[in-house]
Scaffold this motif. Structure first.
Motif, short mmCIF file in Angstrom:
data_model
loop_
_atom_site.label_atom_id
_atom_site.label_comp_id
_atom_site.label_asym_id
_atom_site.label_seq_id
_atom_site.Cartn_x
_atom_site.Cartn_y
_atom_site.Cartn_z
N GLU A 24 36.21 30.72 47.83
CA GLU A 24 36.89 31.30 48.99
C GLU A 24 36.59 32.80 49.14
OE1 GLU A 24 41.00 30.45 48.30
OE2 GLU A 24 41.22 32.09 46.85
N GLU A 25 36.46 33.48 47.98
CA GLU A 25 36.18 34.92 48.05
C GLU A 25 34.80 35.18 48.61
OE1 GLU A 25 36.88 36.36 44.13
OE2 GLU A 25 39.04 36.16 44.33
N ASP A 26 33.87 34.26 48.28
CA ASP A 26 32.53 34.44 48.81
C ASP A 26 32.51 34.26 50.33
OD1 ASP A 26 29.64 34.85 48.30
OD2 ASP A 26 29.59 32.97 49.41
N VAL A 27 33.22 33.24 50.79
CA VAL A 27 33.25 32.98 52.23
C VAL A 27 33.93 34.14 52.95
CG1 VAL A 27 34.01 31.37 54.01
CG2 VAL A 27 33.21 30.50 51.82
N GLY A 28 34.90 34.76 52.29
CA GLY A 28 35.61 35.89 52.90
C GLY A 28 34.81 37.19 52.92
N ASN A 77 37.78 39.60 38.81
CA ASN A 77 37.78 40.27 40.11
C ASN A 77 39.10 40.95 40.42
OD1 ASN A 77 37.97 37.48 39.99
ND2 ASN A 77 38.04 37.28 42.21
N MET A 124 40.46 40.57 51.73
CA MET A 124 40.98 39.22 51.87
C MET A 124 42.24 39.07 51.02
SD MET A 124 38.89 35.85 50.85
CE MET A 124 39.46 34.22 51.23
N LYS A 125 42.23 39.71 49.86
CA LYS A 125 43.38 39.61 48.97
C LYS A 125 43.86 41.02 48.62
CE LYS A 125 41.74 35.31 46.92
NZ LYS A 125 41.07 34.67 45.78
N LEU A 142 34.86 33.37 43.35
CA LEU A 142 35.47 32.11 43.73
C LEU A 142 34.86 31.74 45.07
CD1 LEU A 142 39.29 32.64 43.06
CD2 LEU A 142 37.63 31.46 41.62
N ARG A 176 24.90 39.83 55.48
CA ARG A 176 26.30 39.53 55.80
C ARG A 176 27.05 40.82 56.10
NH1 ARG A 176 27.61 35.24 51.26
NH2 ARG A 176 29.73 35.32 52.03
#
Lengths: 266, 285, 283
Positions: free
Chosen positions: C107-111, A133, A236-237, C105, A225
């Motif tokens: 956390e990435e899914d939740v984000g 990713n 997010m990142k 990951l 979603r």
């Protein structure tokens, strides 16, 4: 079987190379590939090998693991060498029936083998040290200028990362469907090529049906979603350059310059 | 016609650092005409075990015999074995692939090398056995309801006329009526065709009413192998393995703990109702 | 007005043959009128093909009604300007744990949801941490979803919805593909969200045992609401439920059979504790 292919699989480890920004690694790999084709003499190749060796050492990825990843491409490598050796005309060194090996052919084969090995090892080092990713994120950012000429960069990156997520799931599913059809007496291992190809139908049809079902489910889940493409989306990142990333850029450019110098001077 | 496993071990990715010891020293005999419930928590090795029985997974070591013959012995035909030991995978409807239901069911018998007439006869019988309506034989297997798809998939294995029929979670994802129908179908195959059945499940409620023998697996080993009533006596151990008793058994145990004289190993609703009614009558007569 | 309100809601699936002509129409949802109050725990029961999933997808505006209206927190789901607000307000958890996780990951899914909503980066992290903690999955935040159990995957999906700060969560058969242990995990999480966070829950299922804690149950059949009431009221009608291809919890069934055999046992027994008390009274 399929799962044993390690080429390009992420190798989890703490190292400078792992921590580099994916954009740096992508650009560096590109420069590295160019440099392989720039150098044309023994000192030049030695320089590239040393550079690659240092990178591998810095990455903490065991050398054995990298070699293991090379195994599946060995066949391609041998074929290339053989063709180069046999088909290049020149001073004949050895002759048997219609097969001829020339001095030039030998040289061309060796060069090609070396270049290919360096190419594969170098680019697999990138994928070994970068999570998939991160890689797609890096590509998305690097290719962003292309959105101006209507290339759907975000969508392509999203597709890639989804594909990466579903590859292990689909591999597992392939395994199960294969076994289930074998339980019904299917035979995937014997017969000539046509029989084998035909034997794949009971495997491929359910696999496609399942892939479409999954794609449909996933599209629905993404919509639910609030996914609506790249516009207005936050990260997010987010990718951010650090000191070491600039240093790495400087090093690879110097490396390319070194290769050019070696070619011109010697 | 029996099957035995002697000291069977199975280790996945043995030569790496993430090896999994999926089966540990399994010794087992499956006799003719038995109805076995194979129970265990997800990941206990029950799916791995059943795939050993028809030669889909080769044991790391140990001996598996079918009718006294080593299934990995010289000259043993494992493809033929798969005709004798039918395995219905979890969500078997995902393996349907033909244009119509009937052709799909024919796939197994064709692979056994039977002639066309015999193939069609078997497919017809199998679809009948699972109660699939004649008029839908030509339908696409992708356009019938979920419960019907599952029947077709089971028929696809039945058409091979196995002596032993193994079903891995055959009721998963079905609604209550669908679950009941499938279990009833399996029970009928056992009764009428005296087929040996191995029913794999993680739900005691599913197997309690049907199985005569219960094999409980935990972490790759066989924890219990006995009559259901005997197995259910180990309540605490079973719960520690993440397994629950049948709800009916819990009800009877609650009653017994409250001082009523009832059998707390009952597993089916009929038994429980009879027991409570007779208790009631004895107190009120 | 309630958080979810439907008026004469209907939905038709239209099948077409190869030439594009209409070859059949299935009325999946037919004249459904429900009104859900904020903070309620609603269960929707029905056999496969009864229209319950279609109803769920309409609440989340994945499907728009063929007939009638549906209001989510006062917003008409058919209004294109409100589409994303509707989806943010009414989150959805689906059946297949594998097919709804997008990130590589946890956390990435939740984000993923917050990213789509355009939430600033630091707040995404706050939301991810908070949601994973609520689902007790925080320790797995750096794990790959592929390595988790079914129940854990579903909890990740719930966390992913929670991170969007919804007022209502629709669970579309979240336990159908799980083992008993995973089922318990998911139902426990759903109940906790309802109790602690006061999130409105709509649970669609065909496992009777999962519905006994609901405030209200709707039973669907042929696209219509066939029964409605508290669990006690609904499970008192054992025969009717069986007609609708549904079972009842085992304790309820035992009680029902005992009553039929002449024992003085009240209707609507839901679990073994209640059965024990009822038997104590009559034995």
């Amino acid at each position: 079987m399929i799962r044993e292919i390690t080429i390009g699989q992420y190798y989890d480890e703490e190292s400078v190379i792992h921590r580099l920004d994916p954009r740096v690694k992508l650009v560096a790999t590109l420069i590295y590939i160019i440099s392989i084709f720039v150098v044309n003499n023994i000192p030049g190749y030695a320089f590239v090998v040393v550079f690659l060796g240092i990178c591998i050492a810095l990455s903490h990825v065991p050398f054995k693991f990298i070699v293991k990843g090379l195994k599946p491409v060995m066949i391609i490598l041998f074929i290339t060498i053989a063709f180069n050796m046999l088909l290049t005309p020149g001073e004949i060194l050895w002759k048997f029936w219609i097969l001829k090996i020339s001095r030039e052919g030998l040289k061309a084969g060796a060069t090609m083998a070396l270049r290919l090995t360096l190419l594969i090892t170098g680019s697999s080092l990138m994928t070994l040290t970068t999570t998939p990713n991160n890689l797609t994120d890096g590509m998305e950012r690097l290719l962003r200028p292309l959105t101006r000429i209507r290339v759907p960069v975000h969508e392509i990156a999203m597709m890639m990362s989804i594909a990466l997520r579903f590859i292990p799931i689909l591999l597992e599913e392939t395994d199960i469907i294969m076994k289930a059809q074998m339980a019904r007496g299917a035979d995937f291992e014997s017969g000539n090529i046509f029989r084998r190809a035909k034997a794949l139908v009971p495997l491929l049809v359910p696999l496609f049906v399942s892939a479409f079902r999954r794609a449909n489910d996933l599209a629905m889940a993404m919509e639910a979603r609030c996914y609506r493409g790249g516009e207005g989306r936050t990260k997010m990142k987010p990718l951010k350059y650090n000191g070491r990333d600039y240093a790495a850029y400087a090093i690879v450019w110097l490396f390319l310059a070194g290769c050019i110098v070696l070619r011109i001077v010697l | 016609m029996s099957m035995t496993l002697e000291h069977v071990n199975c280790i996945y990715s043995a030569d790496t650092n993430h090896s999994v010891h999926a089966l540990k020293d399994i010794c087992l005999t499956i006799n003719d005409g038995e109805f076995i419930g194979l129970i265990g928590h997800t990941g206990c090795g029950k799916s791995t075990l059943v795939q050993h029985l028809n030669g889909l997974i080769r044991p790391t070591d140990g001996l598996i015999t079918y009718n006294g013959q080593d299934i990995y012995g010289k000259g043993f035909n494992r493809k033929e074995l798969r005709g004798h030991v039918g395995l219905v995978f979890q969500y078997p409807e995902h393996q349907l692939f033909e244009n119509d239901v009937f052709s799909d069911v024919c796939f197994g018998p064709i692979n056994l090398g039977l002639d066309r007439k015999e193939v069609e006869l078997r497919a017809y019988e199998a679809l009948h056995a699972v109660g699939f309506p004649d008029e839908d034989f030509e339908s696409s297997p992708f356009e019938i309801s979920g419960g019907q798809k599952r029947r077709v998939a089971i028929a696809g294995v039945l058409a091979m006329k196995p002596d032993i029929l193994i079903l891995d979670e055959p009721t998963a994802g079905l609604d209550p009526k669908g679950r009941e129908d499938i279990l009833e179908l399996i029970s009928r195959l056992h009764r009428e065709n005296s087929m040996t059945i191995i029913l794999v499940s993680h739900s005691m409620d599913d197997v309690a009413g049907y199985a005569e023998r219960l094999i409980v697996m935990d972490h790759g080993s066989i924890a219990y192998d006995d009559k259901p009533q005997e197995v259910f006596k180990n309540v605490r151990e079973l719960e520690a393995m993440g397994l629950a008793l049948p709800e009916v058994t819990y009800i009877m145990r609650t009653l017994k703990r409250n001082g009523y004289d009832v059998d707390d190993t009952l597993t089916t609703i009929d038994e429980a109702v009879d027991a409570i009614v007779s208790l009631y009558k004895s107190r009120h007569s | 007005m309630g958080i979810i309100k439907t008026e004469k809601l209907g939905y038709e699936y239209i099948r077409r043959d190869d030439e594009g002509n209409v070859s059949g129409i299935t009325r999946a949802v037919d004249d459904v009128n429900i009104d859900v109050e904020p903070g309620e725990f609603i269960a929707i029961l029905g056999h496969n093909g009864s229209g319950k999933s279609t109803l769920a997808k309409q609440i989340n505006a994945i499907l728009t009604p063929s007939e009638g209206e549906i209001y989510v927190d006062g917003m008409n789901s058919a209004d294109p300007d409100k589409l994303w607000d509707v989806r943010q307000c009414a989150g959805m958890v689906f059946q297949n744990p594998d097919n709804q996780i997008i990130g590589q990951l946890v956390e990435e899914d939740v984000g993923f949801g917050p990213e789509n909503l355009g939430v600033p980066t630091p707040e995404i992290w706050e939301r991810v941490t908070e949601s994973l903690r609520m689902m007790q999955m925080l320790e797995y935040s750096k794990h790959s979803p592929n390595k988790l159990s079914g129940g854990q995957k579903q909890r990740v999906s719930i966390a992913g919805v929670l991170a969007m700060h919804p007022k209502c969560i629709i669970f579309d058969e979240p336990t159908a593909m799980l083992d008993p242990h995973g089922r318990k995990e998911v139902i426990r999480s759903a109940r906790a969200l309802n109790d602690v966070e006061k999130i409105t829950i709509i649970l669609i299922t065909h496992y009777m045992e999962e519905t006994i804690y609901a405030d209200r149950i709707f039973v669907m059949d042929k696209g219509r609401i066939a029964m409605e009431g508290t669990p006690k009221e609904v499970f008192s009608q054992v025969e009717k439920l069986q007609e609708l291809r549904l079972g009842v919890p085992q304790a309820t069934l035992v009680a029902h059979r005992l009553k039929a055999a002449g024992l003085p046992i009240p209707d609507g027994i839901l679990n073994r504790q209640e059965l024990r008390e009822a038997l104590k009274a009559c034995l």
